[in-house]
Write a protein that holds these residues in place. Structure first.
Motif, short mmCIF file in Angstrom:
data_model
loop_
_atom_site.label_atom_id
_atom_site.label_comp_id
_atom_site.label_asym_id
_atom_site.label_seq_id
_atom_site.Cartn_x
_atom_site.Cartn_y
_atom_site.Cartn_z
N ALA A 1 -3.99 17.75 -3.26
CA ALA A 1 -4.20 16.40 -2.75
C ALA A 1 -2.99 15.52 -3.05
O ALA A 1 -2.34 15.65 -4.09
N ILE A 2 -2.71 14.62 -2.15
CA ILE A 2 -1.64 13.65 -2.35
C ILE A 2 -2.27 12.36 -2.81
O ILE A 2 -3.20 11.85 -2.18
N THR A 3 -1.80 11.82 -3.93
CA THR A 3 -2.36 10.59 -4.48
C THR A 3 -1.29 9.51 -4.55
O THR A 3 -0.09 9.80 -4.56
N PHE A 4 -1.74 8.27 -4.60
CA PHE A 4 -0.84 7.13 -4.75
C PHE A 4 -1.40 6.24 -5.85
O PHE A 4 -2.57 5.86 -5.82
N ARG A 5 -0.59 5.94 -6.84
CA ARG A 5 -0.98 5.04 -7.91
C ARG A 5 0.27 4.33 -8.39
O ARG A 5 1.31 4.95 -8.65
N ASN B 1 -3.79 1.44 -5.98
CA ASN B 1 -3.96 2.81 -5.55
C ASN B 1 -4.28 2.79 -4.06
O ASN B 1 -4.24 1.76 -3.42
N ARG B 2 -4.62 3.93 -3.53
CA ARG B 2 -4.79 4.05 -2.09
C ARG B 2 -5.94 3.21 -1.55
O ARG B 2 -5.88 2.70 -0.44
N ARG B 3 -7.00 3.04 -2.32
CA ARG B 3 -8.19 2.35 -1.82
C ARG B 3 -8.45 0.96 -2.39
O ARG B 3 -9.23 0.20 -1.83
#
Length: 72
Positions: free
Chosen positions: A2-6, A20-22
């Motif tokens: 999975a690709i995550t963003f934080r 973060n993403r959401r």
């Protein structure tokens, strides 16, 4: 995988904006003492690190309906 963003951005000493993403959240506090966190999802968290493997965390989620708090 999975690709995550934080991302965590220090605004002032003791104040961080977490992205973060959401959602996003704002954390106020230092390493030594209580931390208070307010999230865009309605969650409020208070945490305190104690010596050793101990810690305290209390979390509260507000009831939301259409972006407004529902009182019952």
């Amino acid at each position: 995988m999975a690709i995550t963003f934080r991302r965590s951005i220090r605004i002032l000493p003791g104040v961080r904006l977490n992205l973060n993403r959401r959602s996003w959240s704002l954390t106020v506090g230092s390493r030594r003492g209580p931390k208070h966190t307010w999230s865009s999802t309605g969650r409020r968290t208070t945490s305190y690190d104690l010596p050793g493997p101990f810690g305290y965390r209390r979390s509260h989620r507000s009831r939301r309906s259409g972006g407004r708090t529902v009182s019952r």
